[in-house]
Scaffold this motif. Structure first.
Motif, short mmCIF file in Angstrom:
data_model
loop_
_atom_site.label_atom_id
_atom_site.label_comp_id
_atom_site.label_asym_id
_atom_site.label_seq_id
_atom_site.Cartn_x
_atom_site.Cartn_y
_atom_site.Cartn_z
N SER A 88 42.98 6.55 -36.09
CA SER A 88 44.12 7.47 -36.19
C SER A 88 45.05 7.24 -35.00
CB SER A 88 43.62 8.92 -36.27
OG SER A 88 42.65 9.18 -35.28
N GLU A 89 44.96 8.11 -33.99
CA GLU A 89 45.98 8.01 -32.93
C GLU A 89 45.85 6.74 -32.08
OE1 GLU A 89 42.86 10.92 -31.17
OE2 GLU A 89 43.65 10.37 -33.13
N GLN A 90 44.64 6.21 -31.97
CA GLN A 90 44.44 5.00 -31.15
C GLN A 90 44.41 3.76 -32.06
OE1 GLN A 90 44.56 5.15 -28.00
NE2 GLN A 90 44.12 7.30 -27.54
N PHE A 91 45.47 3.54 -32.77
CA PHE A 91 45.46 2.50 -33.80
C PHE A 91 45.92 1.13 -33.30
CE2 PHE A 91 49.60 4.44 -33.64
CZ PHE A 91 50.46 3.36 -33.66
N GLY A 92 46.24 1.03 -32.02
CA GLY A 92 46.86 -0.19 -31.50
C GLY A 92 46.03 -1.44 -31.72
N ASN A 93 46.74 -2.56 -31.80
CA ASN A 93 46.09 -3.87 -31.94
C ASN A 93 45.63 -4.32 -30.55
OD1 ASN A 93 45.49 -6.63 -32.16
ND2 ASN A 93 46.93 -6.88 -33.87
N PRO A 94 44.34 -4.56 -30.35
CA PRO A 94 43.85 -4.90 -29.02
C PRO A 94 44.35 -6.24 -28.48
CG PRO A 94 42.08 -5.02 -30.62
CD PRO A 94 43.26 -4.46 -31.33
N SER A 95 45.02 -7.02 -29.31
CA SER A 95 45.56 -8.31 -28.83
C SER A 95 46.95 -8.15 -28.23
CB SER A 95 45.61 -9.32 -29.98
OG SER A 95 44.30 -9.56 -30.47
N THR A 96 47.47 -6.93 -28.19
CA THR A 96 48.81 -6.72 -27.64
C THR A 96 48.73 -6.45 -26.13
OG1 THR A 96 48.64 -4.38 -28.19
CG2 THR A 96 49.74 -5.81 -29.80
N MET A 97 49.92 -6.32 -25.50
CA MET A 97 49.93 -6.19 -24.03
C MET A 97 50.26 -4.77 -23.56
SD MET A 97 51.75 -9.77 -23.02
CE MET A 97 51.56 -9.52 -21.27
N TYR A 98 50.59 -3.88 -24.49
CA TYR A 98 50.93 -2.52 -24.07
C TYR A 98 49.69 -1.62 -24.11
CZ TYR A 98 51.61 -2.79 -29.14
OH TYR A 98 51.46 -3.07 -30.46
N SER A 99 49.84 -0.44 -23.51
CA SER A 99 48.68 0.43 -23.27
C SER A 99 47.96 0.83 -24.55
CB SER A 99 49.12 1.70 -22.54
OG SER A 99 49.76 1.35 -21.35
N LEU A 100 48.72 1.12 -25.61
CA LEU A 100 48.08 1.56 -26.85
C LEU A 100 47.10 0.50 -27.36
CD1 LEU A 100 48.08 3.78 -29.11
CD2 LEU A 100 49.79 2.38 -30.29
N GLY A 101 47.49 -0.75 -27.25
CA GLY A 101 46.61 -1.82 -27.68
C GLY A 101 45.51 -2.10 -26.66
N THR A 137 42.52 -10.03 -36.97
CA THR A 137 42.76 -8.85 -36.14
C THR A 137 41.46 -8.10 -35.88
OG1 THR A 137 44.98 -8.67 -37.05
CG2 THR A 137 44.07 -6.69 -36.01
N THR A 138 41.26 -7.75 -34.64
CA THR A 138 40.00 -7.12 -34.22
C THR A 138 39.81 -5.77 -34.91
OG1 THR A 138 40.32 -8.21 -32.11
CG2 THR A 138 38.66 -6.46 -32.19
N ASN A 139 38.65 -5.58 -35.50
CA ASN A 139 38.31 -4.34 -36.22
C ASN A 139 37.79 -3.32 -35.20
OD1 ASN A 139 37.20 -2.32 -37.79
ND2 ASN A 139 35.87 -3.67 -38.98
N VAL A 140 38.71 -2.68 -34.51
CA VAL A 140 38.31 -1.80 -33.41
C VAL A 140 37.39 -0.67 -33.87
CG1 VAL A 140 39.11 -0.34 -31.52
CG2 VAL A 140 40.40 -2.39 -32.13
N PRO A 141 37.78 0.13 -34.89
CA PRO A 141 36.87 1.22 -35.27
C PRO A 141 35.51 0.71 -35.73
CG PRO A 141 38.73 1.07 -36.81
CD PRO A 141 39.02 0.15 -35.68
N GLY A 142 35.51 -0.37 -36.47
CA GLY A 142 34.24 -0.92 -36.95
C GLY A 142 33.33 -1.36 -35.80
N ILE A 143 33.92 -2.02 -34.83
CA ILE A 143 33.14 -2.52 -33.69
C ILE A 143 32.61 -1.37 -32.84
CG2 ILE A 143 33.38 -3.78 -31.50
CD1 ILE A 143 35.39 -5.64 -33.12
N VAL A 144 33.46 -0.38 -32.62
CA VAL A 144 33.02 0.80 -31.86
C VAL A 144 31.87 1.49 -32.60
CG1 VAL A 144 33.75 3.11 -31.11
CG2 VAL A 144 35.26 1.16 -30.76
N GLY A 145 32.02 1.60 -33.91
CA GLY A 145 30.98 2.24 -34.71
C GLY A 145 29.69 1.44 -34.70
N MET A 146 29.81 0.12 -34.79
CA MET A 146 28.60 -0.71 -34.79
C MET A 146 27.85 -0.58 -33.47
SD MET A 146 28.10 -4.75 -35.68
CE MET A 146 29.41 -5.34 -34.66
N ALA A 147 28.57 -0.58 -32.38
CA ALA A 147 27.91 -0.46 -31.07
C ALA A 147 27.18 0.87 -30.96
CB ALA A 147 28.93 -0.60 -29.94
N LYS A 148 27.82 1.94 -31.43
CA LYS A 148 27.18 3.25 -31.38
C LYS A 148 25.95 3.28 -32.28
CE LYS A 148 26.88 7.50 -30.07
NZ LYS A 148 26.56 7.80 -28.65
#
Lengths: 395, 79
Positions: free
Chosen positions: A28-41, A238-249
């Protein structure tokens, strides 16, 4: 019919609510692409790195050795096709077993059609691989051995550490499909002596669509997916951020409660088998009676088709499989059951129940209560069942 | 149950790694494993051990390994 008894955890598991909770912000709010250079990503990049470190710690690897994928199938394909391509100058011979998941077997077949030689080592009647068979199959041109840690149908646990010692002695890369073992058996890539290992989050109460490959440092593997430079240039997409976070948990939770879950599920599994075998004639256990995953029960019943049992159990609210979910709909008998020596006509009458965290004693007792009348009804309709059938004398 | 894959091998416990969780004993199908007064596991019934390796597979601390008995230790074949 209100009650749902889910006994197909080898197929998939419900996502743990704690896992869902940690994933939600990244969808949701933290939807940024982790390959970007700004804070959201960059916040996404940071949380992915934390997940990488957590998973690496759990399996005794370095974070740089963890590569996120879309699941177990991609990881298996990548390991096999990637090694075959990167090491083609050394040789074109690969070793696997006869009871691997289709993600491994089909990858091997793909290579075979393109000129590679594949040796499929046999298993015994319980589904066990003799490590010496792997040693005997090794050749100077062997580039990879790929063996599963635990079988998805009959739950047999393979002697991975012994095979790892053999492949290390021989200097041959060793890939382990740990999709069914992850979260159920302790994993340590050093103790097991593996170079590559595949996992899939949804098998251990994580989300679907995410998995990983452990890839030992300095192992040459050609990328499977080409595109952006994600995963240090080795796995594009593109990195699957929610999926990866969920897998680690999910892996953290599974690791913390592994012993507790194993003890409980094994006791329920044994209760189920004792109840079914006491109440039904001509029922047989498939696979090794001891060396199997704690929640796995795989049985065959003379005179009945597995799929008819699945459908009738579904009408009672019980979810089980005949064979594996990945081959549901196939008219072919299970290659795993054939490999352990069960004739095709008997393999068709198999049923897999895989218990999990949500399984209760009441669920097991409900199964034990409703299943015998289903078996009776199906046998009455069966053209291949007779009361004095000789097949009942076997086993 | 087969025992051909690890014939002559018996579980050996690394007491430095062992955290005394007892899961090895829980998964032993033959009740071969017992615990001393300090809570450390030991193979109490080597003659009954089938080398099934469940103690090794389930140990979260990698404290169990199957090894061929050294001289003076019971031989599974002879037992």
């Amino acid at each position: 019919m209100d009650r749902v008894v889910y006994m197909d955890h080898a197929s998939t598991t419900p996502t743990d609510p704690e896992v869902v909770a940690v994933m939600l912000p990244w969808m949701s709010e933290q939807f940024g692409n982790p390959s970007t250079m700004y804070s959201l990503g960059l916040r996404g990049a940071k949380v992915v790195q934390n997940a990488r470190e957590s998973i690496a710690h759990t399996i005794n690897a370095d974070p740089e050795e963890i590569y996120f994928t879309s699941g177990g199938t991609e990881a298996d394909n990548w390991a096999i096709l990637g090694v075959a391509d990167a090491h083609s100058k050394k040789g074109r011979h690969l070793i696997t077993s006869t009871i691997e998941h289709h993600a491994v077997l089909e990858s091997m077949e793909y290579l075979e059609k393109r000129g590679c030689e594949i040796t499929r080592v046999p298993v015994d009647g319980g589904g066990l691989i003799d490590p010496e068979e792997v040693r005997r199959a090794l050749r100077p041109d062997t580039v990879l051995v790929s063996i599963m840690y635990a079988n998805n149908e009959i739950g047999t646990i393979e002697p991975i550490a012994d095979i790892g010692r053999i492949t290390r002695e021989a200097g041959v890369l060793f890939h382990v499909d740990a999709v069914q073992a992850a979260g159920k058996l302790p994993l340590d890539v050093e103790e097991l002596g593996v170079d590559m290992l595949s996992m899939s989050a949804h098998k251990f109460y994580g989300p679907k669509g995410v998995g990983l490959m452990y890839l030992r440092k300095r192992t040459r593997v050609t990328p499977l997916l080409h595109g952006g430079g994600q995963e240090r240039g080795r796995r594009a997409g593109t990195t699957n951020v929610p999926g990866i976070v969920g897998m680690a948990k999910a892996l953290e939770l599974a690791d913390n409660r592994m012993a507790e879950d194993a003890v409980r599920e094994a006791a329920l599994r044994d209760r189920l088998w004792e109840g079914l075998s006491a109440g039904i004639e001509a029922i047989h256990l498939n696979g090794d009676p001891v060396r199997r995953l704690p929640g796995n029960l795989n049985v065959r019943l003379d005179g009945i088709e597995g799929e008819s049992m699945v459908l009738m159990l579904d009408m009672e609210g019980i979810c089980v499989s005949s064979g594996s979910a990945c081959t549901t709909g196939s008219l072919e008998p299970s290659h795993v059951l054939l490999a352990i020596g069960i004739p095709a006509e008997h393999a068709h009458g198999s049923l897999r129940a895989t218990l999990g965290r949500s399984t209760t004693t009441e669920d097991v007792d409900h199964f034990i209560k409703v299943f015998p009348p289903i078996v009776d009804r199906l046998r009455q309709m069966s053209p291949i069942w007779c009361e004095n059938c000789v097949c009942k004398q076997r086993n | 149950m087969t025992k051909d894959l690890a014939t002559n091998k018996l579980p050996v416990f690394d007491l430095v790694r062992c955290k005394q969780c007892r899961i090895c004993a829980h998964f032993c199908p033959k009740d071969c494993i017992a615990f001393n007064d300090e809570g450390d596991p030991y193979l109490a019934r080597p003659e009954a051990c089938t080398s099934c390796r469940m103690c090794e597979y389930m140990c979260p601390d990698w404290a169990v390994s199957l090894e061929a008995p050294s001289e003076g230790q019971p031989d599974i074949e002879a037992a």
